[in-house]
Each structure stands twice: as C-alpha cells, then as structure tokens.
Design a protein around this motif. Structure first.
Motif, PDB file in Angstrom:
ATOM      1  N   ARG A  63       0.945  -1.589  -0.277  1.00 41.41           N
ATOM      2  CA  ARG A  63      -0.175  -0.199   0.327  1.00 41.41           C
ATOM      3  C   ARG A  63       1.071   1.863   0.100  1.00 41.41           C
ATOM      4  NH1 ARG A  63      -2.374  -0.669   4.113  1.00 41.41           N
ATOM      5  NH2 ARG A  63      -4.559  -1.906   3.216  1.00 41.41           N
ATOM      6  N   HIS A  64       2.141   1.615   1.216  1.00 38.26           N
ATOM      7  CA  HIS A  64       2.905   2.179   0.564  1.00 38.26           C
ATOM      8  C   HIS A  64       3.911   2.560  -0.681  1.00 38.26           C
ATOM      9  CE1 HIS A  64       5.652   5.730   2.653  1.00 38.26           C
ATOM     10  NE2 HIS A  64       6.187   5.084   1.775  1.00 38.26           N
ATOM     11  N   GLU A  99       2.857   6.567  -7.133  1.00 34.99           N
ATOM     12  CA  GLU A  99       1.605   7.726  -7.601  1.00 34.99           C
ATOM     13  C   GLU A  99       2.407   8.839  -7.661  1.00 34.99           C
ATOM     14  OE1 GLU A  99      -2.192   6.860  -4.941  1.00 34.99           O
ATOM     15  OE2 GLU A  99      -2.186   5.232  -6.367  1.00 34.99           O
ATOM     16  N   GLU A 100       2.870   9.066  -6.637  1.00 41.57           N
ATOM     17  CA  GLU A 100       3.584  10.223  -6.483  1.00 41.57           C
ATOM     18  C   GLU A 100       5.312   9.925  -7.356  1.00 41.57           C
ATOM     19  OE1 GLU A 100       4.858  14.197  -4.629  1.00 41.57           O
ATOM     20  OE2 GLU A 100       2.756  13.035  -4.606  1.00 41.57           O
ATOM     21  N   GLY A 148       1.560   4.302  -2.800  1.00 39.43           N
ATOM     22  CA  GLY A 148       1.993   5.668  -2.979  1.00 39.43           C
ATOM     23  C   GLY A 148       2.712   6.420  -3.549  1.00 39.43           C
TER      24      GLY A 148
END
Length: 811
Positions: A185-186, A192-193, A189
């Motif tokens: 999950r991290h 995506e960034e 993230g």
C-alpha cells in the motif's frame, strides 16, 4: 511464529489491483497469486481464465497503470530515437570520429601533413571522412541499441506472458508469492507520487534465483504498477528466450566493456533516457546470483550509471527501492552446489533454461517479497555530501572521481543493509539453521520445534522478521518446511520412540542457514573470540578473556570476513558494545566492569553460569554459525603453502621470486586439499571448501600482501600468483616444509577460533600431517604449472595489514 494474524487472500482480489479494505491490519500479509485451473482437471475454468487475459478483463487489461505509459505500438522505436538524440552520445561519437581521422592523417591516408595539407581539397576530404566515420558509429550504436533496449510494444504480449509466467511459477511454488499489505500500500503511494513528478522507481533486489525478476514483474503487473526495465547480462540473451524476455522488460548489457569507448556512453545515454522519462528500472546490485544464500558484496558497475545520471544534473531525482526476495526452496541450489565444489558453470542456453521444467511439478513452498521504505537518491547524495563536509573530508575526496567513488561505495552498502532489514527468515532457513548448529547427530521432533521457537525469538530480538503463517502452530510450520526441504536435505530416523531428524546434505543445507546468518554475525564473532579461551578448559577464571584481547580478535576476524558479510556501518567498538550487551541480556556471557556500575569500562568477558549449567547450548549456536567461515579462512591460508617452490625448482632457478603459478589452478588444488583435509578429519566443515569462500580467502591474502597476483590486460590470459618473499616458508635440512614463519603464524592466529576436532591438540603431529599433505597436493601443481618470469600485467602489492595482527596475548 503465529503472533500476527494474516490473511491468505484479501477480498475483491480478483477485480482490484490492490486490497482496498482500510480496516485490514497494518501487518497483514497476503498471497498475491493463486494457481490457475489446469486444463486436464478443469478445462472450462482454464479456458475461461485464459480468455480473461486475452481480452483483458478487469485488472488483467493492464490499461490504467501507475507510472509512465508502456506497452504500446512504437514504444521501442520512440525510446531508440530519444537515446540517439542524447547530447553525450552524439558528442562521444564526434570525439571518436576525430580521433580516428587524426590517426589516419598521421598514417598518411588523408593527404600530407603541414602547410600543404591545409589545402581546401584535403580539409574537405578529412571532413568527408569524419562524417563517414560518424555515420558508421551511428549505425553501430543503433545496432547495439536495438539489441540492448527492452521492447515493451504489445499489451497483448504482456498479458499472455503474465498468464504463462504465473502458470509456471505457481506450479513450482505451490504456496504462491506472499507480500506485506502495508508495504505494498505504501509502495503504491510512493509510485503515484513518483509518476506525478515523472520520476523513476529504481528497484534493487537481492539475487538468489532467476525467479527473482519474474516474481517482481508479476507483482508489479498484479498491482497495476508500470513494469520496470530489468538490467540483465547478455549471457541470458540466447535464441527464443532472449527475445521473449526482451519484450517482457529485459534490457541486455555486456558482462564487461573492455576498452570499448562507445558502449559505456551508449548505456549511460539509455539509463539517462529511462530516468528522464520516469520509467521504472530494476537491477541486481550483487551482479550475479548468490550461490551461498547470503548477500554478496555490491557490484558498483551499473550503480555508477544511476548515480552519474543524478550527479551530472541530467536527471533531477530517482527513487531507490531495496527489495528482498526469499524462498522456501531455491530451484537452482543443486547446480549452485556443483559450481561451488568446482564444476564449471554451464553456459546459458535454451536446453538448460527449459530443464527448469523438471522442477515445476515439485512443491517448493512459497516466495516472500518484501519492500524496504523507498528513498530519494538526490536526498541520499545531499546527505552524504553534507556529512563529508561536516567531517572535513579531504579535498581530493570531495572533488571529481574521489567523490563519486565515495558516494558509490556508501550507496552500495546502504542498499544491501536495507535489503537485509527488509528480509524475512523463511521456515526452511529456521530448520537449516537449527540442524546445522546442534552438536548431536540428530534432533527429536519436540526439540526441533523448541529450538525453532527459540530461534524465532532471537531473530526478532535482533530486529529481524520471521515469515508469517496465519494461525498455524510452530509444529505445523515445521512439518511444512520439512516437506519442502525433502529427504535429500533432511533425513529422518523412524522406528524410534520419537521421530528424529538430521541434516542429510549439510553443504546444500548451508544455503538456507546463510539466509539468516547476517542477523548474528557480531554475536558469532564475539563467541568465537571467547571460544579461544573456553576451549582450553579449566576453571571459570581460566576461561575469562580480557576486553582488550576480545576486541582485538573480533577486529581481526572482522577484517578476514569483510568480503563475506555485510557489516553494520557503525564503528566497530560501538557495534561490539551493543552485541555484548545483547549477549549478556540473553545470559550467554557475563561481563566484568571496572566498577559496580554497568556503564563503567568493561574489563573482561566470560561464559554466563547459565551456559555452563545448560551445556553451552546458546553459546555453541553462535559458534556453529561462524566456524565454517573460520575453517574456510584457515584453509585459504594453508593453501598458500602450495605456492612454496619445491627444492629442485629453487635450485634450478636460483630465484624464488621468478616463479609464478596459474591462479585458477591454485584455487582448484586448494579445493582438493580442503576435501582431503575434511575426509581425514583436519577440517570440520565440508562447506569450507566451496569456491566462493576460498576466493574470498585468497582475496584477503592478496589485500594483506601475503600473495602477489599478476593480471594481464588480455582478459583471456589467466592471472598468475606467487607468495610474497616475506611470507615464503622455510624448509628443514631434509627439504620438508617447517611450521614456522609469518605464514604459519597467521594460520595459527586464525586457528585459535576454530572448533576443536580430531587431533586438534596433538601439536606437532597435526603440523606434519597438514604440511605433508600440502607437499603431496602441490607436487602436481608445480610439475604442470610452474612458469618462469613475472609474466604480463600489473602486480598488486597492497599491504593493508591493519587489523591482521592480533595482540601478543593471543599468540
């Protein structure tokens, strides 16, 4: 083993690229891939699953990914165009063309030199020749580039490749690929960034198997992330398989560049293009696969290109993501054992690649992939430069190549440390470690389970992680691990009151033990140092070791093993103090301080009374971990006696320094010597004869100046070796080697920490037996390989003896 609840399969996994349940435990683990239906048993289901991939239903379409767009028609041509437009590549082709024109000019091929040669017709001729050479270099570059770059042009292809790879992998690893929900999950993230900033994720996994890159590609595909371009050696680029892998994301690079001045610039331009456009990349920092189960020392070649992209300012930043991939059982271990015992590595080809199908029907357990917290490469560079400035590092280090070399070394070891932090210890590694650290021939089932539980506690106490199994008892996990390892690795004795297990193949089992050894290196070195006094026997006071002696011997061993293990970046004394406190807390040792305060200076170390009462069970565990490596170091130094010229060679040449031997032949004879010593009882561990351990031992001898190595610029010419004159042993009046001199003293220092074994205390008998065997094994070496003259190439005469001289009290 069962402290955290896990989930074998999160809800909605078939339709979403990642679990979406916000209430799921942060430490939740999931099995990412399930085996597909088989055509023989469920043909309709199998056809349905295949159709879902062909038509791209749900997440299988791979149409909306996190990252830059890939797998579209014309992708590879577009990438080639961007690479060929890189200014550095165009400039290098111009430089090489000018050099060639100058060479041809002085060879008289382009007209006269001087005033007459400046006539317009001659200048025009040279310019035409320069453009012609540049055109040829461009054609060569385009041809090389076409064979190098990954060709992600077809989404239909990658869907089919994913389906086929999953079919094969889940049949071999029947328990699937497991990941941490929290980490994934991290990672999504962060991805995506990075995609928003058009930055690349640079995945840096450990490398134990060909399955490594397959598993990471499958994870990225399943989670809807852009597949990384995988940096791979061109030894795998053979017909059919090479093309398949290239279209699935592999980029092929040469294993060595030699003196080619164009190829490195072409590769740097491709790396620059990938990072400038935010494409993810994957490469293996260790270079090749680890044949021993533990991390290898970092190879800085490919890392240098990533670092240069950011240092040069061509790329603003890239995100580094260390990855650990662990296996219950590694497919290639059988071949690794053969290679480590001296069998040449077979050339990669289609036949050997397809031979892996022999194991696809086996149950090899599971694969666990863990991701360390990603971090900024630009941030790392800035932090390291700031640290060097605060420490007032010398100006020559802070400038140019010195800065790059320092940053590159720190980067490599930082990544390896992060991989170790992220890794989990698999059940097979627990079993292997327990079985190889027991004094008895075997162990009962209940005791095996107890020791596995104890080891799990020790792993967690060291900051490590144990693979999770949802709700399963330790006994069930042990049973599963024993089934995966199989009877060829773990033997069992039935018909007894309690089922008893033993290590059937200790050499191969050491591969799995080594997956956990990094957690206990410091503690093992301390126990080995204390063992130098414990093995002498006597009262407790007689077995006490002063802190000064302990510190010196631990430092001595650390220097010997610097190519074997990835050590902490902390200063030695700080690391030593922390390990001592942990051992004292676990009642393995007792420390005596100068005053009653535990914060006062430490004076001495001894065995804890609890260890004496329990038969040194925990103390022996740490010693057993490190003893095979001490044996390997000792064997490497004893093998240096093979380089002592026989009396007749000395008399014929009159100059011992003129006699050089083939380095590879020496290593082969050293293995033969080790096998003989093992079977005759003078070497305790057969794994000490493995090629990698001996190579590291010889490298340490070279660094310390014990041996001199002459290497030719011609890569086909083998290196040659001889003993440094200072370490050359003497012979007695009968021409026999004597157990004296600097080389034998060094062997004795290492031997202080070796395990007591057959005849270890019979002094002169051991010396005569070992040195007599050296003469016997070395006879053929000298008869067939002796050569006069230093040969070609440069001789390394490094004399880094710091840390190799122990205190006199230990002699």
């Amino acid at each position: 083993m069962t402290t955290r609840k896990t989930s074998e399969e999160p809800s909605n996994m078939d339709d979403n690229p990642a679990p979406q349940d916000p209430t799921a435990p942060l430490a939740q683990e999931q099995k990412l891939l399930e085996p597909y239906a088989r055509f023989r048993s469920a043909p309709l289901n199998a056809l349905q699953e295949l159709g879902q991939h062909i038509w791209g239903e749900g997440w299988r379409s791979y149409s909306h990914i996190i990252g830059q767009e890939i797998f579209y028609p014309g992708f590879s041509e577009e990438m080639k165009g961007m690479v060929m437009r890189q200014e550095a590549l165009r400039r290098q082709m111009g430089v090489l063309a000018n050099k060639r024109v100058e060479a041809e000019l002085y060879e008289g091929l382009l007209g006269p030199i001087g005033v007459e040669g400046e006539a317009p017709e001659f200048r025009e001729k040279r310019e035409r020749r320069r453009r012609e050479i540049e055109g040829q270099l461009r054609e060569v570059s385009e041809e090389w580039l076409d064979g190098m770059i990954c060709k992600m042009d077809s989404r239909y292809f990658i869907r089919g490749a994913y389906y086929a790879a999953t079919q094969l992998l889940t049949r071999a690893y029947h328990q699937g690929i497991h990941i941490s929900t929290e980490e994934v999950r991290h990672l999504r993230g962060v991805a995506e960034e990075a995609a928003r900033k058009k930055q690349s994720l640079v995945f840096l996994p450990c490398h134990r198997s060909h399955v490594d890159y397959v598993s990471l590609q499958l994870i990225c595909y399943r989670l809807g992330m852009a597949l990384p371009t995988v940096v791979a050696g061109d030894n795998l680029n053979f017909p059919l398989v090479g093309s398949f892998l290239q279209h699935a994301g592999a980029m092929w690079i040469r294993r060595s560049f030699g003196e080619d001045q164009l190829y490195p610039t072409l590769l740097q331009s491709y790396i620059d293009t990938l990072l400038q456009n935010g494409h993810n990349v994957e490469c293996f920092i260790e270079g090749g696969r680890s044949r021993t189960g533990k991390l290898l020392q970092p190879k800085f070649g490919i890392l240098r290109f990533f670092l240069e992209s950011v240092l040069s300012g061509k790329v603003e930043d890239a995100i580094i993501c260390p990855v650990s991939t662990q296996y219950d059982k590694v497919i290639e271990v059988d071949s690794y054992v053969s290679e480590l015992l001296g069998t040449p590595k077979p050339k990669e080809d289609l036949v050997s690649f397809l031979s892996a199908s022999n194991v696809l029907s086996l149950k090899l357990g599971r694969v666990d992939v863990r991701f360390h917290e990603p971090w900024s490469l630009r941030g790392f560079i800035d932090e390291q430069m700031g640290r060097m400035e605060r420490q007032s590092v010398q100006a020559d280090v802070m400038a140019g190549e010195g800065l790059r070399r320092k940053l590159l070394q720190t980067l490599g070891y930082q990544v390896l440390a992060d991989i170790n932090k992220a890794s989990v210890v698999m059940p097979t590694a627990l079993i292997g470690t327990v079985l190889l650290t027991l004094r008895g021939r075997g162990v009962g089932k209940s005791e095996l389970v107890r020791r596995v539980d104890w080891l799990c506690d020790r792993v967690r106490a060291q900051g490590g992680r144990v693979a999770h199994f949802a709700g399963l008892s330790t006994e069930t996990v042990v049973d599963r691990a024993l089934e995966v390892l199989g009877p060829k690795l773990v033997g069992r004795v039935s018909g007894l009151p309690e089922e008893t297990f033993y290590a059937e193949d200790r050499f191969q089992m050491s591969f799995y033990r080594n997956a956990a050894i990094h957690l206990f290196v410091s503690e093992s070195l301390i126990c080995a140092a204390l063992y130098t006094r414990v093995k002498t026997g006597g009262e407790a006071n007689d077995q006490r070791l002063s802190y000064t002696e302990l510190s010196y011997y631990v430092s001595f061993l650390s220097q010997l093993f610097r190519a074997e293990f990835i050590f902490s970046t902390q200063p030695l004394d700080e690391n030593l103090q922390g390990a001592l406190r942990g051992l004292e807390r676990d009642q393995v040792i007792s420390c005596t301080h100068s005053t009653s305060s535990p914060d006062s200076a430490m004076e001495a170390v001894e065995l804890h009374p609890h260890q004496r009462a329990s038969g040194r069970e925990d103390f022996d565990f740490y010693c057993f971990l490190i003893w095979p490596f001490i044996d390997a170091c000792w064997l490497g130094l004893v093998s240096c006696f093979l380089l002592t010229p026989p009396p007749r060679h000395q008399s014929q040449t009159g100059d011992t320094e003129a006699i050089w031997l083939d380095y590879h032949t020496l290593q082969s004879r050293a293995q033969l010597l080790g096998k003989t010593l093992y079977h005759q009882g003078d070497l305790s561990y057969f794994e000490a004869v493995n090629k990698e351990a001996l190579k590291n031992a010889f490298q340490r001898s070279e660094d310390a100046g014990v041996i001199l190595v002459s290497r030719s610029k011609d890569s086909k010419a083998p290196p040659r070796v001889r003993l440094d004159q200072e370490y050359l042993p003497r012979r007695d009046g009968e021409g026999n080697l004597t157990a004296e001199g600097k080389l034998w003293e060094l062997c004795e220092r290492v031997s202080l920490g070796r395990r007591e074994g057959k005849g270890r205390r019979d002094g002169g008998t051991v010396k005569r037996r070992v040195l007599g065997l050296v003469e016997l094994v070395g006879r053929e070496l000298w008869e067939g390989e002796a050569a006069v003259g230093e040969g070609q190439g440069s001789v390394r005469r490094t004399r880094r003896r710091r840390g190799i001289e122990p205190p006199k009290a230990l002699l």
